[in-house]
Design a protein around this motif. Structure first.
Motif, PDB file in Angstrom:
ATOM      1  N   GLY A 231       0.708  -1.344   0.101  1.00 21.54           N
ATOM      2  CA  GLY A 231      -0.044  -0.065   0.036  1.00 21.54           C
ATOM      3  C   GLY A 231       0.824   1.230   0.005  1.00 21.54           C
ATOM      4  N   VAL A 232       0.078   2.331  -0.320  1.00 18.01           N
ATOM      5  CA  VAL A 232       0.982   3.672  -0.105  1.00 18.01           C
ATOM      6  C   VAL A 232       0.434   4.729   0.850  1.00 18.01           C
ATOM      7  CG1 VAL A 232       1.517   3.353  -2.456  1.00 18.01           C
ATOM      8  CG2 VAL A 232      -0.761   4.477  -1.897  1.00 18.01           C
ATOM      9  N   ARG A 233      -0.300   4.274   1.746  1.00 16.05           N
ATOM     10  CA  ARG A 233      -0.847   5.181   2.848  1.00 16.05           C
ATOM     11  C   ARG A 233      -0.741   4.587   4.196  1.00 16.05           C
ATOM     12  NH1 ARG A 233      -7.163   6.860   3.511  1.00 16.05           N
ATOM     13  NH2 ARG A 233      -7.240   4.799   4.514  1.00 16.05           N
ATOM     14  N   ASN A 234      -0.233   5.450   5.166  1.00 14.62           N
ATOM     15  CA  ASN A 234      -0.111   5.075   6.345  1.00 14.62           C
ATOM     16  C   ASN A 234      -1.256   5.286   7.013  1.00 14.62           C
ATOM     17  OD1 ASN A 234       0.532   6.354   9.581  1.00 14.62           O
ATOM     18  ND2 ASN A 234       2.386   5.270   8.917  1.00 14.62           N
ATOM     19  N   GLU A 235      -1.855   4.097   7.740  1.00 13.65           N
ATOM     20  CA  GLU A 235      -3.088   4.062   8.302  1.00 13.65           C
ATOM     21  C   GLU A 235      -3.507   4.866   9.579  1.00 13.65           C
ATOM     22  OE1 GLU A 235      -5.822   3.227   6.532  1.00 13.65           O
ATOM     23  OE2 GLU A 235      -4.421   2.626   4.852  1.00 13.65           O
ATOM     24  N   SER A 236      -1.992   5.239  10.097  1.00 14.90           N
ATOM     25  CA  SER A 236      -2.164   6.082  11.680  1.00 14.90           C
ATOM     26  C   SER A 236      -1.787   7.455  11.206  1.00 14.90           C
ATOM     27  CB  SER A 236      -1.201   5.307  12.327  1.00 14.90           C
ATOM     28  OG  SER A 236       0.303   5.487  11.992  1.00 14.90           O
ATOM     29  N   GLN A 237      -2.098   8.148   9.892  1.00 13.51           N
ATOM     30  CA  GLN A 237      -1.787   9.272   9.795  1.00 13.51           C
ATOM     31  C   GLN A 237      -2.421  10.266  10.630  1.00 13.51           C
ATOM     32  OE1 GLN A 237      -2.426   9.507   5.808  1.00 13.51           O
ATOM     33  NE2 GLN A 237      -4.803   9.742   5.814  1.00 13.51           N
ATOM     34  N   THR A 238      -1.961  11.340  10.932  1.00 14.73           N
ATOM     35  CA  THR A 238      -2.703  12.292  12.135  1.00 14.73           C
ATOM     36  C   THR A 238      -3.294  13.237  11.052  1.00 14.73           C
ATOM     37  OG1 THR A 238      -0.539  13.730  11.890  1.00 14.73           O
ATOM     38  CG2 THR A 238      -0.801  12.098  13.557  1.00 14.73           C
ATOM     39  N   ILE A 298       1.942  -4.504   3.279  1.00 14.41           N
ATOM     40  CA  ILE A 298       3.065  -3.622   3.876  1.00 14.41           C
ATOM     41  C   ILE A 298       2.583  -2.304   3.683  1.00 14.41           C
ATOM     42  CG2 ILE A 298       5.421  -2.900   3.608  1.00 14.41           C
ATOM     43  CD1 ILE A 298       5.982  -5.889   2.709  1.00 14.41           C
ATOM     44  N   ARG A 299       2.421  -1.449   4.253  1.00 13.40           N
ATOM     45  CA  ARG A 299       2.195   0.088   4.266  1.00 13.40           C
ATOM     46  C   ARG A 299       3.504   0.856   4.854  1.00 13.40           C
ATOM     47  NH1 ARG A 299      -2.819  -2.056   6.201  1.00 13.40           N
ATOM     48  NH2 ARG A 299      -4.416  -1.764   4.529  1.00 13.40           N
ATOM     49  N   PRO A 300       3.571   2.244   4.425  1.00 15.03           N
ATOM     50  CA  PRO A 300       4.377   3.078   4.885  1.00 15.03           C
ATOM     51  C   PRO A 300       4.375   3.349   6.409  1.00 15.03           C
ATOM     52  CG  PRO A 300       3.417   3.993   2.771  1.00 15.03           C
ATOM     53  CD  PRO A 300       2.653   2.552   3.468  1.00 15.03           C
ATOM     54  N   SER A 301       5.625   3.343   6.998  1.00 17.71           N
ATOM     55  CA  SER A 301       5.528   3.730   8.272  1.00 17.71           C
ATOM     56  C   SER A 301       5.557   5.100   8.890  1.00 17.71           C
ATOM     57  CB  SER A 301       6.933   2.923   9.087  1.00 17.71           C
ATOM     58  OG  SER A 301       8.003   3.494   8.300  1.00 17.71           O
ATOM     59  N   GLU A 302       5.668   5.954   7.682  1.00 18.99           N
ATOM     60  CA  GLU A 302       5.427   7.478   8.102  1.00 18.99           C
ATOM     61  C   GLU A 302       4.593   8.077   6.965  1.00 18.99           C
ATOM     62  OE1 GLU A 302       9.293   9.284   7.133  1.00 18.99           O
ATOM     63  OE2 GLU A 302      10.332   7.704   8.333  1.00 18.99           O
ATOM     64  N   ASP A 303       3.804   9.049   7.759  1.00 19.45           N
ATOM     65  CA  ASP A 303       2.977   9.874   6.844  1.00 19.45           C
ATOM     66  C   ASP A 303       3.750  10.343   5.486  1.00 19.45           C
ATOM     67  OD1 ASP A 303       0.923  11.470   5.715  1.00 19.45           O
ATOM     68  OD2 ASP A 303       0.150  12.039   7.714  1.00 19.45           O
TER      69      ASP A 303
END
Length: 369
Positions: A231-238, A298-303
């Motif tokens: 994926g290309v989106r961090n799901e915990s983004q603020t 697997i998703r980005p660990s950062e926003d």
């Protein structure tokens, strides 16, 4: 298990598939994860039997498929493509919706002109027949690229696969067996409103994420029973504090939903189906021809919006002016993160994907074990 060189030997049962969803410029992150996988897996060939891509993910998917006998080489080619890219290689401000509105002889078809992207993809393509040779040599079972059919309202999956794999047709989803060409990549990556619809045959198509409600389906239809999704989106983004959102902010929010929400929903649906299948006795499961489909994401660990903000100055002046005009500059950076086709931004995403992939070595080992 790890071998003496520290790589992971692939001794798995079943058929692994790879799904690369869309994300505009964010899709460079997928290259970093693939780079990590190439350094971890034991074997020169691509470790997947089926590959499916949508939008910018389709561009990555075809490159990996065409180089199925040289996984590391395919990843290196993608890295060169993305890090050597500039926004002018993907789109220009040569014409815009505003010009269309002011013209009495033509109607506006898009906000941006993506003609340079066609030229870039033509230059980056392998010689004719490259994918067919990978299929004939047994390196790969199939490649699928999905676009949204403007005429029928269906998600149309163009696929090139082994002869025994037949087309499938379900409600709102249609497939066509064909040679995957640049026109299919252009259709799949025609971002709504931003890029013009692409004509394939006698029909027009736009970005595949628009109608693709089940992104995992193509690799499953081609035989996959374990799927890796990048994926290309961090799901915990603020959340970002904004006033009333502008046109570009709404457009960025829409793209965010198109590229991620259908994928998340499909993964949740698959997990629920797996739980149901696991509750069925094995003998009955075989009789019903039901199987659990394992999914690793697997998703980005950062926003990535934050990463885009730190590289925003690299965007051409005309593009910055355009984004300021429509209210997409200096706030939450969603829209710029999808349009920042600049080498240094791509390199930052590739580096992030590479680190994220290496951190997940135990999970990757378990996936292929």
């Amino acid at each position: 298990m790890p071998d003496r060189a520290g790589t992971i030997s692939m001794r798995y049962g079943g058929t692994p598939g790879l799904v690369l969803p869309g994300g505009g410029a964010r899709a460079a992150y997928q290259v970093g994860v693939l780079k990590a996988l190439a350094s971890l897996v034991d074997g020169q060939c691509v470790p997947f039997r089926t590959i499916a891509g949508v939008s910018a993910g389709a561009i990555n998917a075809r490159t990996i498929a065409e180089k199925a006998d040289d996984f590391a080489g395919g990843v290196e080619k993608l890295e060169r493509l993305w890090t050597g890219m500039a926004s002018g290689d993907v789109f220009t401000m040569e014409y815009s919706a505003l010009q269309g509105f002011l013209s009495r002889s033509a109607k506006p078809v898009s906000l941006l002109n993506n003609a340079p992207l066609r030229e870039l993809l033509n230059r980056a393509s392998e010689p004719p027949g490259a994918l067919a040779r990978q299929l004939d040599n047994g390196r790969l079972d199939g490649l699928a690229v999905t676009a949204s059919n403007y005429s029928t309202g269906e998600a149309t999956t163009f696929f090139q696969a082994r002869p025994e794999l037949v087309a499938w047709h379900t409600r709102r989803r249609h497939s066509v067996a064909t040679e995957i060409r640049v026109e299919h990549l252009m259709a799949s990556s025609a971002l709504p409103l931003l890029f013009p619809a692409e004509k394939v045959g006698e029909e027009y198509f736009v970005d595949g994420s628009l109608r693709m409600t089940q992104p995992l389906s193509p690799v499953i239809k081609m035989g996959a029973d374990r799927i890796l999704v990048i994926g290309v989106r961090n799901e915990s983004q603020t959340a970002h504090d904004v006033e009333r959102p502008g046109i570009a902010e709404i457009a960025g929010y829409t793209l965010d939903s198109l590229f991620s929400e259908n994928l998340n929903t499909d993964i949740e649906r698959m997990e629920e189906t797996n739980q149901l299948i696991d509750s069925i006795p094995f003998w009955r499961r075989r009789k019903l021809r039901k199987r659990a489909i394992r999914v690793m994401v697997i998703r980005p660990s950062e926003d990535l919006r934050v990463v885009a903000a730190s590289h925003s100055v690299m965007m051409p002046r005309g593009a910055r002016l355009f984004l300021r005009t429509v209210g997409g500059w200096g706030h939450e950076w969603r829209m710029p993160s999808y349009l920042l086709f600049e080498g240094r931004f791509a390199q930052a995403l590739i580096d992030l994907g590479y680190r994220d992939g290496l951190k997940l070595r135990p999970a990757v080992q378990d996936f292929f074990a």
